[in-house]
Structures are given as structure tokens and as C-alpha cells.
Design a protein around this motif. Structure first.
Motif, PDB file in Angstrom:
ATOM      1  N   HIS A   1      53.854  37.235   3.826  1.00  0.00           N
ATOM      2  CA  HIS A   1      52.476  37.718   4.558  1.00  0.00           C
ATOM      3  C   HIS A   1      51.190  36.641   4.113  1.00  0.00           C
ATOM      4  O   HIS A   1      50.237  37.106   4.547  1.00  0.00           O
ATOM      5  CB  HIS A   1      52.219  38.842   3.305  1.00  0.00           C
ATOM      6  CG  HIS A   1      52.042  38.452   1.882  1.00  0.00           C
ATOM      7  ND1 HIS A   1      53.075  38.774   1.067  1.00  0.00           N
ATOM      8  CD2 HIS A   1      50.945  38.318   1.196  1.00  0.00           C
ATOM      9  CE1 HIS A   1      52.855  38.516  -0.269  1.00  0.00           C
ATOM     10  NE2 HIS A   1      51.330  38.326   0.173  1.00  0.00           N
TER      11      HIS A   1
ATOM     12  N   SER B   1      53.232  36.621   9.670  1.00  0.00           N
ATOM     13  CA  SER B   1      52.838  38.166   9.171  1.00  0.00           C
ATOM     14  C   SER B   1      52.352  38.676  10.483  1.00  0.00           C
ATOM     15  O   SER B   1      51.969  39.801  10.200  1.00  0.00           O
ATOM     16  CB  SER B   1      52.313  38.252   7.961  1.00  0.00           C
ATOM     17  OG  SER B   1      51.213  37.389   7.825  1.00  0.00           O
TER      18      SER B   1
ATOM     19  N   ASP C   1      51.664  45.199   9.151  1.00  0.00           N
ATOM     20  CA  ASP C   1      51.435  45.985   7.751  1.00  0.00           C
ATOM     21  C   ASP C   1      50.643  44.998   7.015  1.00  0.00           C
ATOM     22  O   ASP C   1      50.944  44.271   6.171  1.00  0.00           O
ATOM     23  CB  ASP C   1      52.819  46.341   7.171  1.00  0.00           C
ATOM     24  CG  ASP C   1      52.464  47.221   6.027  1.00  0.00           C
ATOM     25  OD1 ASP C   1      51.090  47.223   5.526  1.00  0.00           O
ATOM     26  OD2 ASP C   1      53.419  47.756   5.420  1.00  0.00           O
TER      27      ASP C   1
ATOM     28  N   VAL D   1      51.326  44.581   3.007  1.00  0.00           N
ATOM     29  CA  VAL D   1      52.597  44.081   2.645  1.00  0.00           C
ATOM     30  C   VAL D   1      52.002  42.793   1.677  1.00  0.00           C
ATOM     31  O   VAL D   1      50.890  42.299   1.760  1.00  0.00           O
ATOM     32  CB  VAL D   1      53.427  43.563   3.620  1.00  0.00           C
ATOM     33  CG1 VAL D   1      54.260  42.331   2.957  1.00  0.00           C
ATOM     34  CG2 VAL D   1      54.015  44.705   4.264  1.00  0.00           C
TER      35      VAL D   1
ATOM     36  N   ARG E   1      53.014  54.996   3.882  1.00  0.00           N
ATOM     37  CA  ARG E   1      53.946  53.997   3.272  1.00  0.00           C
ATOM     38  C   ARG E   1      53.481  53.429   1.906  1.00  0.00           C
ATOM     39  O   ARG E   1      54.549  53.369   1.023  1.00  0.00           O
ATOM     40  CB  ARG E   1      54.200  52.732   4.153  1.00  0.00           C
ATOM     41  CG  ARG E   1      55.414  51.712   3.740  1.00  0.00           C
ATOM     42  CD  ARG E   1      55.451  50.618   4.735  1.00  0.00           C
ATOM     43  NE  ARG E   1      56.060  51.352   6.029  1.00  0.00           N
ATOM     44  CZ  ARG E   1      55.294  50.886   7.468  1.00  0.00           C
ATOM     45  NH1 ARG E   1      54.609  50.195   7.493  1.00  0.00           N
ATOM     46  NH2 ARG E   1      55.644  51.585   8.341  1.00  0.00           N
ATOM     47  N   HIS E   2      52.377  53.027   1.630  1.00  0.00           N
ATOM     48  CA  HIS E   2      52.115  52.268   0.475  1.00  0.00           C
ATOM     49  C   HIS E   2      51.332  53.199  -0.573  1.00  0.00           C
ATOM     50  O   HIS E   2      51.499  52.693  -1.724  1.00  0.00           O
ATOM     51  CB  HIS E   2      51.087  51.352   0.883  1.00  0.00           C
ATOM     52  CG  HIS E   2      51.667  50.018   1.466  1.00  0.00           C
ATOM     53  ND1 HIS E   2      52.636  49.069   0.857  1.00  0.00           N
ATOM     54  CD2 HIS E   2      51.717  49.834   2.966  1.00  0.00           C
ATOM     55  CE1 HIS E   2      53.027  48.244   1.753  1.00  0.00           C
ATOM     56  NE2 HIS E   2      52.631  48.668   2.958  1.00  0.00           N
TER      57      HIS E   2
ATOM     58  N   TRP F   1      61.765  45.307  10.616  1.00  0.00           N
ATOM     59  CA  TRP F   1      61.102  46.267  11.559  1.00  0.00           C
ATOM     60  C   TRP F   1      61.604  46.612  12.973  1.00  0.00           C
ATOM     61  O   TRP F   1      61.227  47.461  13.587  1.00  0.00           O
ATOM     62  CB  TRP F   1      59.618  45.732  11.958  1.00  0.00           C
ATOM     63  CG  TRP F   1      59.490  44.391  11.747  1.00  0.00           C
ATOM     64  CD1 TRP F   1      58.871  43.508  10.732  1.00  0.00           C
ATOM     65  CD2 TRP F   1      59.782  43.445  12.846  1.00  0.00           C
ATOM     66  NE1 TRP F   1      58.738  42.110  11.113  1.00  0.00           N
ATOM     67  CE2 TRP F   1      59.458  42.179  12.454  1.00  0.00           C
ATOM     68  CE3 TRP F   1      60.402  43.531  14.066  1.00  0.00           C
ATOM     69  CZ2 TRP F   1      59.520  40.894  12.958  1.00  0.00           C
ATOM     70  CZ3 TRP F   1      60.606  42.076  14.828  1.00  0.00           C
ATOM     71  CH2 TRP F   1      60.134  41.053  14.200  1.00  0.00           C
TER      72      TRP F   1
END
Length: 400
Positions: free
Chosen positions: A17, A23, A33, A36, A323-324, A369
Motif C-alpha cells: 500500500h 496499490s 481501498d 488498507v 469493511r474497516h 480482489w
């Protein structure tokens, strides 16, 4: 002769990332994302019991809507009267946010909102007259489509509203605020900040009474800090999630092109939000701005007017949010539109399958992904994917 150790530099060994190619450049849009690699503190992990409040610009309404539909505890302290239809409630500013304050575009408005709620700031502008002769609240000029019958009615409604704002700030656990603008209009007499210039929806513009203000980064940071401190004073456990609206300015009053003003405004807001996130343990930054305005997102996530965020864009932002930042993660994210995720994933997997076998001979790294249903296409070497990514990008950019 001794073997020499591989040359090392500070970037050696950094995770994917940290590098654009790994990334962003070699990742399909649906998989982007920007969270990340960011360790989210447990205090910002939203549970089913977390009381979540929102405010901000127009884009913040999307976040409010998705949270209300998600099953999480979206806090609403000011709701429509019983029997009001959903359409009428929305037109009157109910449930667009946690309270009926309308759009709060700037950090100055937010700071003054909490100061007004607790009586520490009482603006001189109390009521504006509409073109039809009815009356409006200067700080919420559009919450009543038909206006108010009298200045007294405006004041009664305002006091009821501010009581519910106090209730919101004192009972929420997490407050999500979307910064929208640095430009705005203020009263020359006391600096009161308005969501709209007088004369647009109500009031009368007077160049001597109202001034254009474009907040520099220092002022935005000061206002956000003052708000966060005031919130902590009435609710010691409150946490603040800041994000920046990706929606461009509809117009600028600064003497330059609206595109320059948009970039300037968003840059200032982004720097200010990061400053608070870096210096306060009670504040987190969420990158909705980066998702929508990413190089690929600009083609897919803005509608034809190049201002409105598409459903695909909102879907993507909220997938990353859930998600996070929620205990359920991906399982709690609302279903994405077929184009933004499911079909895009399928198309990418089909492109990947063409060269997958020969790439496996050289070894590769996992690309999660693609999804578990992608079979052998889930293992690839990223640097050899220019053709597949280019094809996918062209498909995503094309009108559907």
C-alpha cells in the motif's frame, strides 16, 4: 570474495500500500481501498450499539442514508411529526442528517452550530424574509419549503431545534462530519456563517452587511479543533470521524476559475482533516474523497455533470467504510450495484484467465480482489497485467 549484501534503503520492504503501482496503478477500480494499511483503533470500530450521528455537506447525506439502511444504530434526535410522508419529511430536512440543521458545509458553520446550541453565540441575524413574504431561519433557509408565517414562528422552531442538537451531541458515540467547502458568506457584524448567501433562498444581499470568506487552512483547523473540544466538554467519550466531500464547487466567488477554487478548497480541507487525525486520539480520517476522485474513479464515479457522485461511487465508498469501521465488515456492507463490483470482477477475471497459466509459471502473488470464484485467476504477477487492466479500464469508462 565475499558476497555483498543487497543494497537497502528506507523504502525496502515497505508493504504494497506504500507504492502507487502496487496499490493503485495495478489494481482494478472496484478493488481500490485507501484504508488498507491503516490500523483503525478499536474505539472507532462501530458496533450495533454504537450511536452514530452525522452532519456535513450534500455528500454526507449518502452516508446518513446508508447507515440508516444498514441496521446500525443511526442516531436521530429530531424526527418528522407522526404521519409525515417520507417525501414530505425529506423536503423538510428530516433524516437527511441526525438533526434538522440542513447542510453544514464549512468548519466555521459546525463550530458555530455547537456554540449556538449552548447559547455561547447568539447571531444578530435572527430571521430572513423570503421573496414570497414569508420567513426563514438564516442558518437553515430551506428546511421549510413554504417558509414560516412569522418571525416568532422561526424563533420557536429554532429553540426546539437547538435543544435537539444538544441532545445529539450529548448522547452520540461517534460523529461523522463531511467537510464540503472553505468558501462561504458571513455577517460583517458578528462573523455568523451561513450555508447560503443572503438573497439566494431568503434574505436580501447587502455588500456592507455580508462578506465573502474563504477560510485558509489555519482557520479550518482552528474551527475543527474548537468544535472537537466543545463536543468533548459535553460528551467525554465522543469520537469524531472526518471525511472530505468529493463533490466540486457548484460556483466560486473567488476571482479565479471554479476548477482552481475546487482544488484549493478540497486541498485545504484534506490537510485540515489530516492535522486533526494526526494530533487527536479522538479523531479519525476516512478517505471518501480519495476513492471518488482517484484517477480511475473520476471516469466512473462522477455523473455526466462531473459533480454528482454516482451510485457506483457511493457503493464503493460505503463498502470501504463498512469493511474497516464496522464490526461486521464486508458482511454488513450493502450490496453494490452490478456494474461497480460484480460485473467488473467477472470481466476482470475473464481477462485475467487469458494469460493466467503462463504467469503462474513465473510465480506470483495473491490478488484477493478477484474473489474466491475466480479459480486459478487469483494468482498472478502484477507487472504483466497492463493489457488486462487496460481492457478493464476501457470497459469501465465506457457508457452503460
Amino acid at each position: 570474495m565475499q558476497d555483498r549484501a543487497p543494497h537497502k534503503n528506507p523504502y525496502s520492504g515497505l508493504p504494497d500500500h506504500a507504492f502507487w503501482e502496487r496499490s493503485v496503478g495495478s489494481v482494478p477500480l472496484f478493488a481500490l481501498d485507501p484504508m488498507v494499511g491503516h490500523a483503525v483503533p478499536d474505539a472507532f470500530r462501530l458496533t450495533r450499539q454504537t450511536r452514530i450521528g452525522t452532519a456535513g455537506s450534500c455528500f454526507a447525506q449518502h452516508i446518513a442514508e446508508r447507515l440508516q439502511e444498514s441496521g446500525y444504530r443511526y442516531l436521530v434526535t429530531e424526527d418528522a411529526p407522526e404521519g409525515t410522508t417520507p417525501e414530505a419529511a425529506r423536503a423538510r430536512g428530516y433524516r437527511l442528517f441526525s438533526a434538522r440543521y440542513g447542510n453544514v458545509y464549512t468548519a466555521r458553520q459546525l463550530h458555530q452550530l455547537i456554540e449556538r446550541a449552548y447559547g455561547r453565540f447568539v447571531p444578530q441575524d435572527r430571521v430572513w424574509t423570503r421573496p414570497d413574504g414569508r420567513f426563514a431561519d438564516p442558518f437553515r433557509p430551506r428546511i421549510e419549503p413554504d417558509g414560516f408565517a412569522s418571525p416568532e414562528a422561526v424563533e420557536i422552531e429554532r429553540q426546539a431545534h437547538l435543544a435537539q442538537v444538544r441532545c445529539l451531541f450529548e448522547t452520540l458515540d461517534v460523529f461523522v462530519f463531511t467537510l464540503g467547502l472553505t468558501e462561504g458568506w458571513q455577517a460583517a457584524s458578528d462573523g455568523a456563517a451561513f450555508p447560503l448567501c443572503p438573497g439566494v433562498a431568503a434574505g436580501r444581499y447587502d455588500a456592507a452587511a455580508y462578506l465573502f470568506a474563504n477560510q485558509p487552512v489555519e482557520e479550518v483547523i482552528a474551527d475543527l479543533t474548537a468544535f472537537a473540544d466543545a463536543l468533548k466538554a459535553v460528551n467525554s467519550q465522543a469520537r469524531l470521524i472526518l471525511t472530505v466531500s468529493p463533490v466540486p464547487l457548484v460556483a466560486t466567488y473567488a476571482p479565479r476559475h471554479v476548477l482552481q477554487s475546487t482544488v484549493h478548497s478540497k486541498a485545504v480541507l484534506r490537510v485540515a482533516a489530516q492535522r486533526l487525525a494526526d494530533t487527536r486520539s479522538d479523531t479519525l480520517y476516512f478517505p471518501s474523497y480519495e476513492i471518488v476522485t482517484s484517477p480511475e474513479g473520476a471516469f466512473r464515479y462522477l455523473d455526466s455533470d462531473l459533480r454528482s457522485v454516482s451510485k457506483d461511487g457511493v457503493d464503493h465508498v460505503m463498502r470501504v467504510f463498512f469493511r474497516h469501521l464496522t464490526e461486521g465488515g464486508d458482511a454488513d456492507a450493502l450490496p453494490a450495484s452490478s456494474r461497480s463490483l460484480h460485473e467488473a470482477r467477472r470481466e476482470f477475471a475473464e481477462q485475467a484467465a487469458i494469460i493466467c497459466d503462463e504467469e503462474l509459471l513465473a510465480g506470483g502473488s495473491a490478488q484477493p480482489w478477484l474473489g474466491v470464484s475466480s479459480s486459478s485467476a487469483t494468482i498472478v504477477r502484477s507487472r504483466s497485467w497492463a493489457g488486462a487492466f487496460g481492457s478493464l479500464r476501457r470497459m469501465l469508462r465506457s457508457p452503460r
